[in-house]
Design an enzyme around this catalytic site. Structure first.
Site, mmCIF file in Angstrom:
data_model
loop_
_atom_site.group_PDB
_atom_site.id
_atom_site.type_symbol
_atom_site.label_atom_id
_atom_site.label_comp_id
_atom_site.label_asym_id
_atom_site.label_seq_id
_atom_site.Cartn_x
_atom_site.Cartn_y
_atom_site.Cartn_z
ATOM 1 N N TRP A 55 0.832 -1.217 0.000
ATOM 2 C CA TRP A 55 0.000 0.000 0.000
ATOM 3 C C TRP A 55 0.859 1.256 0.000
ATOM 4 O O TRP A 55 0.373 2.350 -0.258
ATOM 5 C CB TRP A 55 -0.911 0.000 1.233
ATOM 6 C CG TRP A 55 -0.172 0.240 2.528
ATOM 7 C CD1 TRP A 55 0.932 -0.419 2.964
ATOM 8 C CD2 TRP A 55 -0.465 1.214 3.532
ATOM 9 N NE1 TRP A 55 1.345 0.064 4.184
ATOM 10 C CE2 TRP A 55 0.510 1.063 4.557
ATOM 11 C CE3 TRP A 55 -1.433 2.192 3.676
ATOM 12 C CZ2 TRP A 55 0.522 1.873 5.712
ATOM 13 C CZ3 TRP A 55 -1.422 2.986 4.816
ATOM 14 C CH2 TRP A 55 -0.458 2.822 5.815
ATOM 15 N N ASP A 56 2.149 1.092 0.306
ATOM 16 C CA ASP A 56 3.078 2.226 0.327
ATOM 17 C C ASP A 56 2.920 3.082 -0.921
ATOM 18 O O ASP A 56 2.977 4.313 -0.871
ATOM 19 C CB ASP A 56 4.538 1.736 0.374
ATOM 20 C CG ASP A 56 4.835 0.793 1.534
ATOM 21 O OD1 ASP A 56 3.920 0.064 1.944
ATOM 22 O OD2 ASP A 56 5.984 0.764 2.005
ATOM 23 N N GLU A 92 0.895 -2.167 12.687
ATOM 24 C CA GLU A 92 1.145 -3.609 12.745
ATOM 25 C C GLU A 92 1.434 -4.125 14.150
ATOM 26 O O GLU A 92 1.775 -5.288 14.324
ATOM 27 C CB GLU A 92 2.271 -3.972 11.778
ATOM 28 C CG GLU A 92 1.876 -3.713 10.333
ATOM 29 C CD GLU A 92 2.901 -4.187 9.320
ATOM 30 O OE1 GLU A 92 4.032 -4.518 9.719
ATOM 31 O OE2 GLU A 92 2.565 -4.204 8.115
ATOM 32 N N LYS A 149 3.031 0.926 16.059
ATOM 33 C CA LYS A 149 4.255 0.921 15.260
ATOM 34 C C LYS A 149 4.310 2.175 14.378
ATOM 35 O O LYS A 149 5.369 2.699 14.071
ATOM 36 C CB LYS A 149 4.228 -0.329 14.377
ATOM 37 C CG LYS A 149 5.445 -0.543 13.530
ATOM 38 C CD LYS A 149 5.259 -1.815 12.681
ATOM 39 C CE LYS A 149 6.450 -2.062 11.790
ATOM 40 N NZ LYS A 149 6.188 -3.122 10.796
ATOM 41 N N GLN A 150 3.113 2.638 13.974
ATOM 42 C CA GLN A 150 3.063 3.721 12.989
ATOM 43 C C GLN A 150 1.696 4.406 13.047
ATOM 44 O O GLN A 150 0.771 3.898 13.687
ATOM 45 C CB GLN A 150 3.286 3.142 11.598
ATOM 46 C CG GLN A 150 2.217 2.149 11.166
ATOM 47 C CD GLN A 150 2.737 1.149 10.133
ATOM 48 O OE1 GLN A 150 3.121 0.040 10.478
ATOM 49 N NE2 GLN A 150 2.744 1.562 8.881
HETATM 50 C C1 BGC Z 1 5.115 -1.293 7.624
HETATM 51 C C2 BGC Z 1 4.057 -1.414 6.550
HETATM 52 C C3 BGC Z 1 4.718 -1.238 5.192
HETATM 53 C C4 BGC Z 1 5.862 -2.221 5.015
HETATM 54 C C5 BGC Z 1 6.612 -2.016 3.721
HETATM 55 C C6 BGC Z 1 6.221 -2.296 7.350
HETATM 56 O O1 BGC Z 1 7.218 -2.138 8.293
HETATM 57 O O2 BGC Z 1 4.570 -1.532 8.887
HETATM 58 O O3 BGC Z 1 3.076 -0.436 6.747
HETATM 59 O O4 BGC Z 1 3.784 -1.431 4.194
HETATM 60 O O5 BGC Z 1 6.769 -2.035 6.080
HETATM 61 O O6 BGC Z 1 7.189 -0.749 3.680
#
Ligand code: BGC
Length: 764
Positions: free
Chosen positions: A356-357, A484, A596-597
């Site tokens: 999804w990035d 996550e 985490k984010q």
């Molecule tokens: C993040 C995800 C991201 C992935 C790839 C993970 O560490 O939590 O949101 O899509 O990295 O960049």
């Protein structure tokens, strides 16, 4: 202002990171910034060349495999190495290497405006021979298949033989690290040479991937051989081809040698790969290397004209911004087979998968600066729509499209479903991106040919996936949001909000297209077996969507259970235990309020109209305290939202964390590749953050603020095919239409017309 990224000393422990920083690419080929001659003993390296989307398929080993877990995943392959060139001096054939003799002077530069790297070394051999060696590299933006290297060797204190040995090497492997879930754990060797041949003055190797059976090939040849050449020899075995050129060099006169590597693969080049490569060589034969360099510079000039962000006030951040924009350009896939991997084409982290990035962190940059590239990335998603339909069925849905959490060829690659497949939001993120594209371009043909179908199919997923509850609201259970560290929850605010938007816009687009009186529209609905009645159900679900809210905290709850959990003990978590994912079992993390984010905060950025300002503010304060930013996708979001909320100190602080993340290796894993989403996030933190851009159905909105550390900043926007330059300075806001007819924008809520040939000036 500087257009160069430079290093002037060799620090062995940094070289692996520099391989990512100095990588070159053009959306198709990516080459890490390895040394042609390699480093020598025991210096960590990931030697890599990649073709976007060129992959093999591998089994996913499970202890316990349950229903609909993917059996296999894809892995972007390290392909035939065209980088290798060794230099030997004199009769004694002393090998030029930083591990031998003495490096007298050293410098390497990535030229962001010229699209090339230059590495220069003044070196003294163990026997006292002095040379100046220079390597210049280009991965051409104009000639997609070309990776070019030019070597120049100047003997400084001798006239004797110089031997240049150029290798085309098919004995390549992928990098593996079983200790880091963000890197591939196994299956290093998957690509095998099946043709090795010397074709006149060219070396040709073709390789085949074990299971995908995809083939790629490299044709490599040399130019610029001068009258100093005394001997050429060629050796070929099954894995590699070695060309040896011996020169009788004169002191102070350069020996110049260039290597042209042509990469083809059978995703893009149908038919006989050898013939294709030879044909491309034929086209390149008439091109002088100076023309190649000029064309590269011209391409970049056009890119920067529409994409540059100029900052007056901080050189280091300016460097970070341009560096990140440059790598975005290098990484973006430009055909229906490819997209942007989480690490671009700069490394093997996340195994070359698309997430999804792209939609949430990178397409917005291209949409506003190079809409043609944004469009191409959306074309890729449409090309995997059938996979997404099949995946939805496999996952027990009766209808709709569930896009894979991570993939290359459209099939789900995530083996750890709680933080993978369960991130259903990716389908709404993709839908969001199509809708933003439509708002920014008004491109109805694209909506007809690509967008509408994706919107309807993703909307169908939510209808199947969610349900109306007793209180009449529509809920979505058992998903994972972007954060996550919290998995498999009911009513994740982010997912519900994005699904609401997806459903709402599927309905609106259907209604809009009804007015077009176009037979193709009817045909599309027929093909999709879509009725007005079904579309009404989208509307009802959107209107009824449940968006969790906590009265006492006055915030949007991340999900139904999040706020009942204990808050993570941050005070007693030592620094070295971050990122937490490398130190705690996932279940431990899931039990606490720890992010985490950005999750709810990200939803508040993307869909600010779904909440009031007070809730957004309280939510920001609440989630900020419990977010670790262990993911590089986080700090840019906190920066953008701090700007919206008027906390410019925080906005600036988070921006600083974002802009130089890879240049300063602040996450400690730049060696595995660059953090592409964060690179997009850098631009977003300025344009959506400081300048307050929002792309809405009625037009572009700006609400510019100027960080006090800066005197001014300027950038470009593209709206309905018109480039507009925006400058924000102490004097206010200046808007200039670069091309096209006058256009309306909203600045601080007021409608403003930008007219050709006139600067529109506004106060803050
Ligand atoms: C993040 C995800 C991201 C992935 C790839 C993970 O560490 O939590 O949101 O899509 O990295 O960049």
């Amino acid at each position: 202002m500087s257009w160069k990224i430079e290093r002037h000393s060799i620090k062995e422990m940094d070289l692996n990171n520099e391989e990512s920083l100095f990588s070159l690419g053009n959306g198709y080929i990516g080459v890490r910034g390895n040394f042609e001659e390699s480093y020598g003993r025991a210096v960590p390296t990931v030697r890599g060349t990649y073709l976007n989307a060129f992959h093999d398929v591998i089994d996913i080993p499970y202890g316990e495999k349950l229903f609909a877990f993917p059996d296999t995943q894809q892995k972007m392959l390290n392909v035939i190495d065209g980088q290798t060139i060794h230099i030997y001096l004199g009769k004694e054939k002393e090998h030029f290497s930083i591990q031998e003799g003495e490096v007298v002077e050293y410098g390497r530069i990535l030229h962001l405006d010229k699209g090339k790297t230059l590495r220069s070394i003044k070196w003294r051999s163990p026997l006292g021979k002095e040379v100046e060696v220079q390597f210049e590299r280009v991965v051409s933006f104009v000639h997609r298949e070309l990776f070019f290297i030019k070597v120049s060797v100047i003997p400084l204190n001798f006239s004797e033989t110089i031997t240049i040995v150029s290798t085309l090497d098919g004995e390549v492997e992928n990098f593996v690290d079983p200790g880091d879930p963000r890197v591939g754990a196994g299956h290093a060797k998957l690509l095998h040479v099946n043709e090795s041949e010397v074709l006149g003055e060219s070396a040709f190797l073709k390789s085949k991937a074990e299971r995908s059976k995809l083939e790629m090939a490299c044709l490599s040849y040399h130019k610029g051989l001068d009258d100093k050449l005394v001997d050429v020899s060629k050796e070929a075995d099954e894995q590699r081809i070695v060309f040896t050129y011996e020169y009788q060099a004169d002191q102070a006169k350069p020996v110049v040698f260039s290597k042209w590597n042509i990469y083809v693969d059978d995703l893009r080049h149908n038919g006989d790969l050898r013939q294709k490569a030879v044909r491309i060589k034929g086209q390149l034969d008439s091109i002088h290397e100076n023309q190649l360099l000029e064309a590269q510079e011209k391409y970049l000039k056009q890119y920067w004209e529409r994409s540059d962000v100029e900052v007056d006030g901080d050189e280091a951040l300016q460097e970070g911004i341009r560096f990140n924009l440059y790598h975005l350009l290098q990484s973006a896939g430009r055909d229906k087979f490819s997209n942007i991997t989480a690490k671009g084409l700069s490394g093997e982290g996340y195994e070359g998968h698309y997430f999804w990035d792209t939609e949430i962190y990178m397409i917005p940059v291209f949409l506003m600066t190079a809409p043609d590239l944004a469009k191409q990335l959306l074309v890729y998603r449409h090309s995997i729509l059938d996979n997404a339909r099949n995946r939805a069925l496999e996952m027990g849905h009766n209808q709709g499209a569930l896009f894979p959490w991570r993939t290359i060829n459209g099939e789900e690659c995530s083996s750890y479903f709680p933080a993978g497949t369960a991130q259903y939001h990716i389908s709404a993120d993709i839908a969001y991106s199509y809708i933003q594209y439509y708002h920014a371009t008004g491109d109805e043909d694209f909506l007809m040919d690509y967008g509408a179908e994706v919107l309807m199919e993703t909307a169908r997923l939510w209808i199947d996936m969610g349900h109306f509850r007793k209180d009449g609201t529509f809920g979505i259970d058992n998903v994972t949001g972007p954060d996550e560290y919290t998995c498999i929850v009911n009513n994740n605010y982010y997912t519900n909000a994005m699904a609401k938007h997806n459903l709402e816009w599927a309905y609106r687009v259907y209604e809009k297209m009804k007015t077009w009186e176009d037979n193709d529209v009817e045909k599309l609905w027929e093909r999709l077996d879509l009725s007005g009645k079904e579309v009404e159900s989208f509307k009802r679900a959107a209107e009824g969507m449940y968006l969790p809210y906590n009265e006492s905290l006055q915030i949007n709850a991340q999900d139904d259970s999040f706020l009942n959990k204990a808050v993570w003990d941050f005070e007693n978590t030592p620094k070295e235990h971050y990122p937490l994912l490398l130190h705690f079992h996932p279940l431990t993390l899931y039990r606490y309020q720890v992010c985490k984010q950005a999750d709810t905060v990200l939803a508040h950025f993307l869909l600010e109209d779904y909440s009031d300002e007070e809730t957004i503010h309280h939510s920001y304060d609440y989630y900020e305290r419990i977010t670790t930013h262990d993911s590089s996708l986080s700090s840019c979001v906190f920066s953008m939202m701090a700007s919206k909320l008027g906390d410019m100190d925080k906005a600036y602080h988070y921006f600083e964390e974002t802009a130089r993340l890879d240049l300063d290796n602040t996450h400690g894993n730049t060696k595995d590749g660059l953090h592409m989403a964060n690179m997009g996030g850098t631009w977003m933190a300025i344009v959506f953050g400081f300048a307050g851009l929002r792309i809405k159905p009625e037009g572009l909105h700006l609400m510019p603020k100027l960080p006090e550390e800066w005197n001014s900043y300027a950038f470009h926007l593209h709206y309905y095919g018109r480039p507009i330059k925006v400058k924000v300075s102490r004097d206010g806001i200046a808007l200039d239409l670069v091309e096209g007819d006058s256009v309306k924008l909203f600045v601080n809520g007021e409608e403003v017309e930008v007219i050709p040939g006139e600067t529109t000036k506004l106060a803050f």
